[in-house]
Design a protein around this motif. Sequence first.
Motif, mmCIF file in Angstrom:
data_model
loop_
_atom_site.group_PDB
_atom_site.id
_atom_site.type_symbol
_atom_site.label_atom_id
_atom_site.label_comp_id
_atom_site.label_asym_id
_atom_site.label_seq_id
_atom_site.Cartn_x
_atom_site.Cartn_y
_atom_site.Cartn_z
ATOM 1 N N ASN A 25 -38.462 -48.014 15.397
ATOM 2 C CA ASN A 25 -38.534 -49.441 15.699
ATOM 3 C C ASN A 25 -37.683 -49.723 16.934
ATOM 4 N N PRO A 26 -38.292 -50.085 18.051
ATOM 5 C CA PRO A 26 -37.513 -50.343 19.267
ATOM 6 C C PRO A 26 -36.684 -51.623 19.189
ATOM 7 N N LEU A 27 -36.892 -52.419 18.143
ATOM 8 C CA LEU A 27 -36.167 -53.683 17.992
ATOM 9 C C LEU A 27 -35.410 -53.731 16.663
ATOM 10 N N SER A 28 -34.992 -52.580 16.166
ATOM 11 C CA SER A 28 -34.393 -52.514 14.831
ATOM 12 C C SER A 28 -33.116 -53.334 14.689
ATOM 13 N N GLU A 29 -32.434 -53.582 15.762
ATOM 14 C CA GLU A 29 -31.177 -54.339 15.697
ATOM 15 C C GLU A 29 -31.356 -55.822 16.032
ATOM 16 N N VAL A 30 -32.597 -56.250 16.246
ATOM 17 C CA VAL A 30 -32.860 -57.625 16.664
ATOM 18 C C VAL A 30 -33.329 -58.442 15.466
ATOM 19 N N ARG A 31 -32.801 -59.646 15.352
ATOM 20 C CA ARG A 31 -33.225 -60.523 14.258
ATOM 21 C C ARG A 31 -34.199 -61.576 14.793
ATOM 22 N N ASP A 32 -34.799 -62.319 13.901
ATOM 23 C CA ASP A 32 -35.797 -63.330 14.248
ATOM 24 C C ASP A 32 -35.241 -64.368 15.222
ATOM 25 N N PHE A 33 -36.093 -64.781 16.146
ATOM 26 C CA PHE A 33 -35.715 -65.848 17.068
ATOM 27 C C PHE A 33 -36.957 -66.497 17.651
ATOM 28 N N TRP A 34 -36.772 -67.689 18.173
ATOM 29 C CA TRP A 34 -37.752 -68.385 19.002
ATOM 30 C C TRP A 34 -37.203 -68.402 20.418
ATOM 31 N N LEU A 35 -38.086 -68.245 21.389
ATOM 32 C CA LEU A 35 -37.733 -68.322 22.802
ATOM 33 C C LEU A 35 -38.629 -69.392 23.425
ATOM 34 N N PHE A 36 -38.019 -70.427 23.962
ATOM 35 C CA PHE A 36 -38.757 -71.527 24.571
ATOM 36 C C PHE A 36 -38.601 -71.455 26.083
ATOM 37 N N ASP A 37 -39.716 -71.353 26.778
ATOM 38 C CA ASP A 37 -39.750 -71.350 28.246
ATOM 39 C C ASP A 37 -38.825 -70.291 28.854
ATOM 40 N N ARG A 38 -38.655 -69.204 28.129
ATOM 41 C CA ARG A 38 -37.829 -68.076 28.599
ATOM 42 C C ARG A 38 -36.423 -68.508 28.993
ATOM 43 N N SER A 39 -35.962 -69.637 28.424
ATOM 44 C CA SER A 39 -34.633 -70.123 28.776
ATOM 45 C C SER A 39 -33.812 -70.595 27.578
ATOM 46 N N THR A 40 -34.462 -71.023 26.520
ATOM 47 C CA THR A 40 -33.770 -71.537 25.342
ATOM 48 C C THR A 40 -34.085 -70.646 24.154
ATOM 49 N N VAL A 41 -33.033 -70.166 23.495
ATOM 50 C CA VAL A 41 -33.179 -69.271 22.347
ATOM 51 C C VAL A 41 -32.676 -69.979 21.098
ATOM 52 N N VAL A 42 -33.480 -69.902 20.040
ATOM 53 C CA VAL A 42 -33.063 -70.406 18.737
ATOM 54 C C VAL A 42 -33.102 -69.227 17.773
ATOM 55 N N LEU A 43 -31.932 -68.901 17.233
ATOM 56 C CA LEU A 43 -31.821 -67.807 16.267
ATOM 57 C C LEU A 43 -32.246 -68.315 14.902
ATOM 58 N N MET A 44 -33.103 -67.559 14.255
ATOM 59 C CA MET A 44 -33.600 -67.913 12.934
ATOM 60 C C MET A 44 -32.823 -67.069 11.930
ATOM 61 N N ASN A 45 -31.983 -67.696 11.146
ATOM 62 C CA ASN A 45 -31.103 -66.977 10.229
ATOM 63 C C ASN A 45 -31.651 -67.026 8.813
ATOM 64 N N TYR A 46 -31.785 -65.839 8.211
ATOM 65 C CA TYR A 46 -32.378 -65.702 6.883
ATOM 66 C C TYR A 46 -31.498 -64.861 5.978
ATOM 67 N N GLU A 47 -31.635 -65.115 4.685
ATOM 68 C CA GLU A 47 -31.082 -64.212 3.674
ATOM 69 C C GLU A 47 -31.959 -62.967 3.669
ATOM 70 N N GLU A 48 -31.502 -61.910 3.033
ATOM 71 C CA GLU A 48 -32.280 -60.673 2.973
ATOM 72 C C GLU A 48 -33.659 -60.867 2.349
ATOM 73 N N ASP A 49 -33.763 -61.794 1.389
ATOM 74 C CA ASP A 49 -35.039 -62.007 0.702
ATOM 75 C C ASP A 49 -36.014 -62.896 1.475
ATOM 76 N N GLY A 50 -35.608 -63.379 2.658
ATOM 77 C CA GLY A 50 -36.490 -64.219 3.464
ATOM 78 C C GLY A 50 -36.246 -65.704 3.317
ATOM 79 N N THR A 51 -35.228 -66.089 2.569
ATOM 80 C CA THR A 51 -34.874 -67.497 2.453
ATOM 81 C C THR A 51 -34.152 -67.925 3.724
ATOM 82 N N GLN A 52 -34.633 -68.986 4.334
ATOM 83 C CA GLN A 52 -34.003 -69.433 5.572
ATOM 84 C C GLN A 52 -32.638 -70.052 5.296
ATOM 85 N N VAL A 53 -31.664 -69.637 6.099
ATOM 86 C CA VAL A 53 -30.314 -70.179 6.018
ATOM 87 C C VAL A 53 -30.193 -71.358 6.977
#
Length: 171
Positions: free
Chosen positions: A111-139
Amino acid sequence: MLLDGDRWRAKFREFQSEAWRLETLPQYLVPQESEELEAFRSGKRIDPHSYSSAYTEDLKRLQSEGKHKGRVHVLAQPLSEYLRFEFSRYYAPHALAGEEIRILDVTDRENPLSEVRDFWLFDRSTVVLMNYEEDGTQVNRELHDGDPTPFIEYQRIAVAESVPFLEYVKG
């Protein structure tokens, strides 16, 4: 800064050209999906070619404005029940409505992205990190206040290493 409610929805109203997401989990526990997931479990399916929702209509509107949404989901076989549901209920109709959905299957590869967690990238300038519990519950959703450059590179890798969803499901 944490984003919820109107501040979160504003990100989707205000982006100028692209809203893009990296998904890395085998399931997301989303309360609003519980009825649809139960219907899927009982065998109910939608026809992705005739399905319409506020989301698919918004995808079409965005396309007409020259904007687009995309995502890459990193996964491994066998697919979780949630991913089978997501493929059927969301990815198929959304891809047909214009969302650029891609799959990075890491079943038999590194996995070339094994250390990367979920995120949204808006207009290649704004990043929103999506934080989840291990089971997929959004924090929470957290506005990243650092340099977006690494996330732009994660996007480049994800897109380069993945295949279009509709191609992936054709096998």
